[in-house]
Design an enzyme around this catalytic site. Sequence first.
Site, PDB file in Angstrom:
ATOM      1  N   ASN A 209       0.783  -1.331  -0.041  1.00 49.10           N
ATOM      2  CA  ASN A 209      -0.011   0.549   0.405  1.00 49.10           C
ATOM      3  C   ASN A 209       0.573   1.001   0.359  1.00 49.10           C
ATOM      4  O   ASN A 209       1.999   1.286   0.181  1.00 49.10           O
ATOM      5  CB  ASN A 209      -0.671  -0.019   1.269  1.00 49.10           C
ATOM      6  CG  ASN A 209       0.012  -0.047   2.171  1.00 49.10           C
ATOM      7  OD1 ASN A 209       0.406   0.790   3.061  1.00 49.10           O
ATOM      8  ND2 ASN A 209      -0.393  -0.921   3.108  1.00 49.10           N
ATOM      9  N   LYS A 288       9.717 -16.368 -10.559  1.00 51.31           N
ATOM     10  CA  LYS A 288       8.278 -15.850 -11.026  1.00 51.31           C
ATOM     11  C   LYS A 288       7.515 -16.116 -11.979  1.00 51.31           C
ATOM     12  O   LYS A 288       7.576 -17.204 -12.892  1.00 51.31           O
ATOM     13  CB  LYS A 288      10.067 -15.090 -11.739  1.00 51.31           C
ATOM     14  CG  LYS A 288       9.213 -13.724 -13.030  1.00 51.31           C
ATOM     15  CD  LYS A 288       9.637 -12.438 -13.404  1.00 51.31           C
ATOM     16  CE  LYS A 288       8.605 -11.516 -14.247  1.00 51.31           C
ATOM     17  NZ  LYS A 288      10.196 -11.371 -15.561  1.00 51.31           N
ATOM     18  N   ILE A 305      -2.357  -7.590  13.773  1.00 54.39           N
ATOM     19  CA  ILE A 305      -1.565  -7.286  14.963  1.00 54.39           C
ATOM     20  C   ILE A 305      -2.239  -6.623  16.497  1.00 54.39           C
ATOM     21  O   ILE A 305      -1.931  -7.219  17.422  1.00 54.39           O
ATOM     22  CB  ILE A 305      -0.284  -6.874  14.815  1.00 54.39           C
ATOM     23  CG1 ILE A 305       0.171  -7.110  13.881  1.00 54.39           C
ATOM     24  CG2 ILE A 305       0.989  -6.775  15.750  1.00 54.39           C
ATOM     25  CD1 ILE A 305       1.319  -6.694  12.789  1.00 54.39           C
ATOM     26  N   LYS A 335     -14.000   0.611  15.721  1.00 54.43           N
ATOM     27  CA  LYS A 335     -12.539  -0.172  15.813  1.00 54.43           C
ATOM     28  C   LYS A 335     -12.011  -0.002  17.672  1.00 54.43           C
ATOM     29  O   LYS A 335     -11.404  -0.812  18.513  1.00 54.43           O
ATOM     30  CB  LYS A 335     -11.673   0.586  14.690  1.00 54.43           C
ATOM     31  CG  LYS A 335     -11.496   0.018  13.410  1.00 54.43           C
ATOM     32  CD  LYS A 335     -10.710   0.239  12.566  1.00 54.43           C
ATOM     33  CE  LYS A 335     -10.845  -0.168  11.285  1.00 54.43           C
ATOM     34  NZ  LYS A 335     -10.786   0.110  10.221  1.00 54.43           N
ATOM     35  N   LYS A 339     -11.440  -3.264  18.844  1.00 53.99           N
ATOM     36  CA  LYS A 339     -10.029  -4.327  19.636  1.00 53.99           C
ATOM     37  C   LYS A 339      -9.510  -3.990  20.987  1.00 53.99           C
ATOM     38  O   LYS A 339      -8.713  -3.783  21.432  1.00 53.99           O
ATOM     39  CB  LYS A 339      -9.432  -3.343  18.082  1.00 53.99           C
ATOM     40  CG  LYS A 339     -10.028  -3.717  16.882  1.00 53.99           C
ATOM     41  CD  LYS A 339      -8.450  -3.213  15.295  1.00 53.99           C
ATOM     42  CE  LYS A 339      -8.607  -3.283  14.244  1.00 53.99           C
ATOM     43  NZ  LYS A 339      -7.769  -3.391  13.678  1.00 53.99           N
TER      44      LYS A 339
HETATM   45  O1  PMT Z   1       2.833   6.352   6.209  1.00 59.51           O
HETATM   46  P1  PMT Z   1       2.604   7.734   6.261  1.00 59.51           P
HETATM   47  O2  PMT Z   1       2.179   7.566   4.472  1.00 59.51           O
HETATM   48  O3  PMT Z   1       2.926   8.741   7.124  1.00 59.51           O
HETATM   49  O4  PMT Z   1       0.441   7.484   6.586  1.00 59.51           O
HETATM   50  C1  PMT Z   1       0.256   7.082   7.648  1.00 59.51           C
HETATM   51  C2  PMT Z   1      -1.028   6.709   7.787  1.00 59.51           C
HETATM   52  C3  PMT Z   1      -2.122   6.662   6.840  1.00 59.51           C
HETATM   53  C4  PMT Z   1      -0.211   4.952   6.951  1.00 59.51           C
HETATM   54  C5  PMT Z   1      -1.394   5.963   9.099  1.00 59.51           C
HETATM   55  O5  PMT Z   1      -1.646   7.127   9.991  1.00 59.51           O
HETATM   56  C6  PMT Z   1      -2.405   5.103   9.249  1.00 59.51           C
HETATM   57  O6  PMT Z   1      -3.994   5.732   9.154  1.00 59.51           O
HETATM   58  N1  PMT Z   1      -1.931   3.866   9.669  1.00 59.51           N
HETATM   59  C7  PMT Z   1      -3.165   2.609   9.658  1.00 59.51           C
HETATM   60  C8  PMT Z   1      -3.344   2.343   8.540  1.00 59.51           C
HETATM   61  C9  PMT Z   1      -4.512   0.664   8.560  1.00 59.51           C
HETATM   62  O7  PMT Z   1      -4.149   0.394   8.353  1.00 59.51           O
HETATM   63  O8  PMT Z   1      -5.336   1.145   9.055  1.00 59.51           O
HETATM   64  P2  PMT Z   1      -6.428   0.057   9.329  1.00 59.51           P
HETATM   65  O9  PMT Z   1      -7.711   1.092   9.580  1.00 59.51           O
HETATM   66  O10 PMT Z   1      -6.698  -0.676   8.165  1.00 59.51           O
HETATM   67  O11 PMT Z   1      -6.422  -0.159  10.610  1.00 59.51           O
HETATM   68  C10 PMT Z   1      -6.299  -0.404  11.920  1.00 59.51           C
HETATM   69  C11 PMT Z   1      -5.672  -0.629  12.694  1.00 59.51           C
HETATM   70  O12 PMT Z   1      -5.298  -2.103  12.594  1.00 59.51           O
HETATM   71  C12 PMT Z   1      -4.772   0.144  12.270  1.00 59.51           C
HETATM   72  O13 PMT Z   1      -3.727   0.781  13.973  1.00 59.51           O
HETATM   73  C13 PMT Z   1      -3.361  -1.133  11.644  1.00 59.51           C
HETATM   74  O14 PMT Z   1      -1.542  -1.007  12.327  1.00 59.51           O
HETATM   75  C14 PMT Z   1      -3.766  -1.844  12.650  1.00 59.51           C
HETATM   76  N2  PMT Z   1      -3.713  -3.422  12.092  1.00 59.51           N
HETATM   77  C15 PMT Z   1      -4.054  -3.497  11.075  1.00 59.51           C
HETATM   78  C16 PMT Z   1      -4.328  -4.761   9.922  1.00 59.51           C
HETATM   79  C17 PMT Z   1      -3.497  -5.926  10.581  1.00 59.51           C
HETATM   80  N3  PMT Z   1      -3.451  -7.238   9.896  1.00 59.51           N
HETATM   81  N4  PMT Z   1      -3.385  -5.500  12.277  1.00 59.51           N
HETATM   82  C18 PMT Z   1      -3.323  -4.570  12.790  1.00 59.51           C
HETATM   83  O15 PMT Z   1      -2.319  -4.528  13.628  1.00 59.51           O
END
Ligand code: PMT
Length: 400
Positions: A209, A288, A305, A335, A339
Amino acid sequence: MTLANKRILLGVTGSIAAYKSAELARRLREAGAEVQVVMTRGGAEFITPLTLQALSGRPVFLHHLDAETEAAMGHISLARWADLVLIAPASADFLARLAQGRADDLLATLCLACDGPLAVAPAMNRQMWAQASTQDNMRLLRERGVHVFGPGSGDQACGENGPGRMLEPREIAEQSAALFDSGLLQGRRVLISAGPTREDIDAVRYISNRSSGKMGFAIAQAAVEAGARVTLVAGPVALQAPERVRRIDVRSAAEMREAVLGRMEGQDIFIAAAAVADYRVARPAAGKVKKQARLILELERNPDILRAVTALPVPPFTVGFAAETENVAAYARAKLRDKALDMIVANEVGRHDRGFDSDDNELLVLWKGGEKSLPLGPKGRLARELITLIAERYGAKDTA
Ligand code: PMT
């Protein structure tokens, strides 16, 4: 002393001490800051813009509020750009204009538009400094939260001796750096995740991403400045880790999970700023994959996580992020609950001026029983505001 990743707007006003601004610009840059100089008409009488341009490494903005300057970087953008506006030297006249809230040149206008820290290093004859009008202005400025560096005392350019000398550039640089050291998380252990993850399709291709890691790295920097011992688990990004941060590089969500959970013992706070891939390829190819008319990938869910952390027998104070394109507050609140987080930081993504891979962001921070909006601004400043909030909520939970 460090000013790594700090943006300092150095205002130079009309005083003989303006010659010292050249050394100050150099010292600020040596300490790691980006320096943008803005001069008043008086300042440009004492030192040439060319000297300051050479030492700051950026074109200098002069006193005019004109179309050309506004086209390069308008006064509002300049004010927003800066982590610190530092006026050195600050003449008696400029301090009076600042106290009055005047907007009659570029520097005064951007001070008025600035909502971040503002510091002044006064420089003037001892009699001008002692004058009741100057002292009234200084009282007013201090009451409004302006940081005042000096002045020092000693021989003056006018041949007199007494208070009113601008502090030496080294002292001004040190006091500027000290403004960022909040000590709010002194001795706390903080683990932060940042950046994207890469999920391999085959030996050369992957799914990922647009996360650049800027938000998470800025939080790591702010946490160090707050006195924390910081571990940063970073996905593949092109950023340098802040000084005094222990960095662990990972690639996939599985590696990030292992790195985070394996280092969680003894952590006081976990901040999950990483954009972890929700899915991975079920069976990545070892070599590949050859081109074909259509390629169908089977994706399976990656483990969450954050959920794994909050499910620990003794979880740390846990802060999640929520990246949303719509219903930002509602989805984030869901969330927070689902969570079992202590706090969630919501940001709108899918816009070019914030969120993924931008220098700026806008955050909505939510916790049980409260919320706070942090308006659009540089990620460095938002990170410091976020760390202040986290320290407050962490302290409140610790004493509950
Ligand atoms: O890195 P930059 O370019 O500066 O951009 C910043 C950002 C937009 C990436 C950052 O501000 C941000 O929003 N990070 C979280 C992105 C995300 O994955 O959001 P989510 O809504 O999909 O996930 C929610 C939370 O669960 C997040 O804290 C994520 O780290 C966590 N997660 C998600 C999936 C997973 N399998 N395990 C997790 O722990």
